[in-house]
Design a protein around this motif. Structure first.
Motif, mmCIF file in Angstrom:
data_model
loop_
_atom_site.group_PDB
_atom_site.id
_atom_site.type_symbol
_atom_site.label_atom_id
_atom_site.label_comp_id
_atom_site.label_asym_id
_atom_site.label_seq_id
_atom_site.Cartn_x
_atom_site.Cartn_y
_atom_site.Cartn_z
ATOM 1 N N SER A 17 0.862 -1.171 0.000
ATOM 2 C CA SER A 17 0.000 0.000 0.000
ATOM 3 C C SER A 17 0.900 1.221 0.000
ATOM 4 C CB SER A 17 -0.897 0.004 1.245
ATOM 5 O OG SER A 17 -1.749 1.138 1.229
ATOM 6 N N CYS A 18 0.519 2.239 -0.755
ATOM 7 C CA CYS A 18 1.317 3.468 -0.772
ATOM 8 C C CYS A 18 0.419 4.649 -1.109
ATOM 9 C CB CYS A 18 2.453 3.373 -1.784
ATOM 10 S SG CYS A 18 1.909 3.230 -3.491
ATOM 11 N N ASP A 19 0.870 5.805 -0.686
ATOM 12 C CA ASP A 19 0.251 7.055 -1.103
ATOM 13 C C ASP A 19 0.934 7.461 -2.399
ATOM 14 O OD1 ASP A 19 -1.208 7.123 1.302
ATOM 15 O OD2 ASP A 19 0.413 8.168 2.322
ATOM 16 N N GLU A 21 1.133 10.702 -5.621
ATOM 17 C CA GLU A 21 0.808 12.065 -6.036
ATOM 18 C C GLU A 21 1.220 12.222 -7.494
ATOM 19 O OE1 GLU A 21 2.737 16.032 -4.464
ATOM 20 O OE2 GLU A 21 1.484 15.074 -2.921
ATOM 21 N N GLY A 46 -7.586 1.030 -4.737
ATOM 22 C CA GLY A 46 -7.318 2.298 -4.068
ATOM 23 C C GLY A 46 -8.198 3.394 -4.618
ATOM 24 N N ARG A 57 -3.972 13.186 -5.748
ATOM 25 C CA ARG A 57 -3.408 12.323 -4.709
ATOM 26 C C ARG A 57 -4.293 11.107 -4.569
ATOM 27 N NH1 ARG A 57 -2.275 17.124 -0.715
ATOM 28 N NH2 ARG A 57 -0.244 17.752 -1.498
ATOM 29 N N GLY A 58 -3.726 10.075 -3.963
ATOM 30 C CA GLY A 58 -4.528 8.892 -3.731
ATOM 31 C C GLY A 58 -3.735 7.804 -3.044
ATOM 32 N N VAL A 59 -4.321 6.614 -3.054
ATOM 33 C CA VAL A 59 -3.721 5.429 -2.451
ATOM 34 C C VAL A 59 -3.742 4.322 -3.490
ATOM 35 C CG1 VAL A 59 -4.019 3.656 -0.674
ATOM 36 C CG2 VAL A 59 -4.404 6.053 -0.106
ATOM 37 N N ASN A 91 5.305 6.573 1.500
ATOM 38 C CA ASN A 91 4.684 5.784 2.571
ATOM 39 C C ASN A 91 4.397 4.343 2.140
ATOM 40 O OD1 ASN A 91 4.700 8.151 4.140
ATOM 41 N ND2 ASN A 91 2.708 8.750 3.344
#
Length: 108
Positions: A17-19, A21, A46, A57-59, A91
């Motif tokens: 899992s990551c953020d 941009e 996500g 932005r997102g996941v 992240n």
């Protein structure tokens, strides 16, 4: 396009899992539909949301190779390659199970 320092995602085991941009002068509706279609093709989960005129932005959740494939599809898409200035992943962590059922576009 500049590249952020990201680990080699292809070598990461399990579900990640990551953020993320995406920055640049990107046309809103067309890009959101494109991101949604690409996520479905590669099997990423996500969300993505537009936070400003020049930033999304997102996941992302999926295997490392799937996250990397999504990043490459977005960053090298012919119609957006000139518009996208950065695709940043941060992240990054291993997760035990998915927290998203699919990939979606969210309103801010």
């Amino acid at each position: 396009m500049t590249k952020a320092d990201t680990p080699n995602l292809q070598d990461k085991p399990g579900i990640l899992s990551c953020d993320f941009e995406v920055r640049g002068k990107i046309p809103k509706e067309a890009f959101e539909l494109f991101a949604l279609a690409q996520a479905k093709i590669v099997g990423i989960r996500g969300y993505i949301t537009r936070v400003s005129e020049d930033c999304y932005r997102g996941v992302l959740q999926g295997e490392g190779k799937v996250i990397e494939a999504f990043k490459q599809l977005i960053a090298t898409a012919g119609e957006y390659v000139a518009a996208i200035k950065e695709f940043i992943i941060k992240n990054l962590k291993v997760i035990k199970e998915y927290t998203y059922e699919a990939f979606e576009v969210r309103a801010m």
